[in-house]
Design a protein around this motif. Structure first.
Motif, PDB file in Angstrom:
ATOM      1  N   ARG A 351      33.172  -1.384  -1.870  1.00  0.00           N
ATOM      2  CA  ARG A 351      32.775  -2.781  -1.955  1.00  0.00           C
ATOM      3  C   ARG A 351      33.007  -3.513  -0.646  1.00  0.00           C
ATOM      4  N   SER A 413      34.951   2.149  -6.643  1.00  0.00           N
ATOM      5  CA  SER A 413      34.649   0.920  -7.381  1.00  0.00           C
ATOM      6  C   SER A 413      34.706   1.132  -8.894  1.00  0.00           C
ATOM      7  N   ARG A 414      34.661   2.387  -9.336  1.00  0.00           N
ATOM      8  CA  ARG A 414      34.740   2.656 -10.770  1.00  0.00           C
ATOM      9  C   ARG A 414      36.140   2.393 -11.307  1.00  0.00           C
ATOM     10  N   ARG A 420      31.940  -5.202 -12.343  1.00  0.00           N
ATOM     11  CA  ARG A 420      32.515  -6.192 -11.443  1.00  0.00           C
ATOM     12  C   ARG A 420      32.163  -5.782 -10.025  1.00  0.00           C
ATOM     13  N   LEU A 421      31.211  -6.404  -9.443  1.00  0.00           N
ATOM     14  CA  LEU A 421      30.679  -5.990  -8.165  1.00  0.00           C
ATOM     15  C   LEU A 421      31.473  -6.571  -7.012  1.00  0.00           C
ATOM     16  N   ALA A 422      31.941  -7.814  -7.200  1.00  0.00           N
ATOM     17  CA  ALA A 422      32.531  -8.540  -6.079  1.00  0.00           C
ATOM     18  C   ALA A 422      33.877  -7.973  -5.676  1.00  0.00           C
ATOM     19  N   ALA A 423      34.196  -8.099  -4.420  1.00  0.00           N
ATOM     20  CA  ALA A 423      35.491  -7.661  -3.878  1.00  0.00           C
ATOM     21  C   ALA A 423      36.571  -8.691  -4.169  1.00  0.00           C
TER      22      ALA A 423
END
Lengths: 423, 146
Positions: A351, A413-414, A420-423
């Motif tokens: 991300r 990211s999993r 939830r994409l955002a950092a």
């Protein structure tokens, strides 16, 4: 004004779905391996002198499955990384149970504490803003640990790298590794302005100076290589790396000129058989033990390498190969390589660059530490006294290794909530 | 256990056979674990699917944004490389945060502009915003259809 963009699907021949490997299957295979080892340990005279120590190994299996349940409960489905860490821990455990059964309890405590630190690192790395906000305090904490070691540290095996509090001894430099990766990552994130580079360079210089003063050259090498990885990932500039390497070589030459006794520590390098009774004793004993173990090992408690000094720390690979076989030793090495490959693959899918840099730095630190240990005890490199990650005896090392693994896990990211994409 | 087997020699032989069998048997779960583990580490990695695009105003070329943090600059280390003298090595970063899309000016010489206004440190990005960097103009879109 753009309402929406239609783009063509990228055709990827490799997107053909394959049946995923379930985490339960992986943990199941691990448990089968552990149970076979447990039964083999029952045939060991040394172990059966006090069979209660086997309970520590049984509890380790229990800790694994409790962690498995915990991971599934919080929705963390991909736990291959943890499975591999437990595999290495088990290899160390079975070897340790065969030679020094009483130490397995402390090792188990290290595993439990390591899992706590592991999840703390994952949580902490969940927010880039949090990482950037506290990076200075983490760096200060790392320097404070090293300073405490310089003031209160005890010299054991030639390096002033131990602090003793009552019955407990620990190595501060192990925990500084976590601070080093976190500070370096946050400082060199691509969103930071260039002046922040000075902070990391200063932190790096302080760490290296303290480690050289303590005489812990192995850890100093590890920090230097990690620094190179972090700097390269930030800049992508080979010239900068060459400059740092030349500077390091010049620094090393200066140190050897003014402190020649340091060079004497490496006199046996590439000539261990000529010094078989003195400074090359450990390596020659290990080489003979690995050879005598063959592919499948002599059996638990039947080796002789455990009589050599620092056998359960620096020479743990030799004990594994001697009593459990070269195949198991090779399997351990493959895990370290796998981590580096996995971190490299993750680096392009994270991300943020913070996670890429952290994952690659942590993976290269673990891989280089393993290489330094393996090549050191086999006389390919000078012996520097670093431990084999997750395998060697030592709670400090175990906790630090789990902490470093947390950075690799955080890059995936999993790991965090679905969608939830955002950092 | 040694005393137990000494009293029963037949059991001792059986124990030796069992020990030898286990010595070989341990290879199977070890090899199985390593192979399965390597395979599982390769599977199900997050895919690089586009999450936003930049459409070049002059050429109408579409540049996909596949990471939540995308660096733009002249450096080979950038995710989107713009090889123009007006573009700094590390010019800007487009990032997806909790509050939505943001564009950061990472100390560029010629600046970053969103809808004609210069970005001081960071600025929010919405679908349709026009981004200008060193004379290169893009339209930003985060509404993607396959």
């Amino acid at each position: 004004m753009l309402d929406s963009i239609r783009i063509g699907k990228r055709k990827n021949a490799k997107q053909k779905l394959r049946k995923s490997v379930t985490p339960a299957g992986l943990f199941g295979l691990l448990t089968i391996f552990q149970l076979i080892c447990l039964i083999r340990l029952l045939f060991s005279h040394r172990v059966m002198e006090n069979p209660l120590h086997l309970l520590a190994f049984v509890l380790l299996i229990g800790v694994e499955w409790v962690y498995y349940g915990f991971s599934r409960a919080i929705g963390r489905e991909h736990i291959e990384l943890e499975a591999s860490a437990f595999f290495l821990t088990s290899i160390g455990f079975v070897a340790l149970t065969g030679v020094l059964p009483s130490s397995t309890w402390m090792q188990l405590m290290g595993v439990v504490a390591g899992l706590v630190v592991y999840n703390l690192v994952i949580w902490f790395m969940g927010s880039i803003d949090r990482v950037v906000k506290y990076k200075v305090w983490i760096g200060v904490g790392g320097v404070a640990l090293l300073a405490a070691n310089l003031i209160f540290g005890s010299i054991i095996y030639g390096a002033q790298n131990w602090i003793k509090i009552g019955p407990i001894t620990f190595q501060p430099s192990e925990f500084v590794k976590i601070a080093f990766v976190m500070t370096g990552t946050a400082t060199l994130d691509r969103l930071q302005s260039s002046r922040h580079l000075t902070w990391f360079l200063a932190f790096f210089a302080v760490c290296m100076g303290a480690l050289f003063y303590m005489g812990d050259f192995g850890t100093a090498c590890i920090f230097f290589v990690t620094f190179l990885v972090i700097a390269f990932m930030r800049s992508g500039d080979w010239k900068t790396l060459v400059l740092f390497c030349v500077g390091a070589a010049a620094g090393a030459a200066l140190i050897l000129t003014f402190k020649p006794y340091i060079a004497r520590r490496f006199e046996a390098w590439r000539h261990v058989w000529e010094f078989a009774d003195t400074s090359g004793y450990q390596q020659t004993q290990l080489l003979m033990s690995v050879a005598s173990g063959g592919l499948l090992g002599l059996g638990p408690g039947l080796g002789v390498l455990h009589t050599v000094a620092a056998s359960t720390t620096d020479l743990m690979f030799g004990i594994v190969c001697e009593e459990w076989g070269l195949l198991l030793g090779a399997a351990a090495v493959s895990v370290y390589v796998g981590w580096a490959l996995f971190a490299g693959r993750l680096a392009g899918r994270t991300r943020s660059s913070v996670y890429s840099i952290a994952a690659c730095a942590a993976a290269s630190l673990l891989l280089f530490q393993a290489a330094l240990n393996l090549f050191g005890v086999t006389d390919i490199l000078p012996l520097t006294g670093v431990t084999l990650p997750f395998v060697s005896r030592g709670s400090s090392s175990m906790i630090a290794c789990w902490g470093l693994l947390g950075f690799i896990k955080a890059a995936d990211s999993r790991t965090y909530k679905q969608g939830r994409l955002a950092a | 256990m040694a005393e137990f087997f000494a009293a029963f020699p037949a059991l001792q032989t059986l124990a030796q056979i069992l020990s030898e069998v286990l010595r070989w048997l341990v290879i199977l779960p070890v090899l199985g674990f390593v192979i399965v583990w390597f395979r599982s580490m390769r599977q199900d990695l997050p895919e690089n699917t586009p999450i936003a695009v930049l459409v070049n105003a002059a050429t109408r070329d579409v540049t996909r944004i596949v990471n939540p943090e995308t660096a733009i600059g002249r450096s080979r280390n950038s995710d989107i490389i713009l090889n123009f003298p007006t573009i700094s090595r590390n010019h800007a970063v487009i990032s997806y945060r909790k509050n939505g899309w943001l564009i950061f000016d990472t100390n560029s010489k010629t600046g970053v502009f969103v809808n004609g206004e210069r970005v001081k440190k960071s600025a929010p990005l919405k679908n349709g915003d026009v981004i200008s960097l060193g004379g290169v103009t893009y339209a930003f879109s985060d509404r993607i259809m396959d």
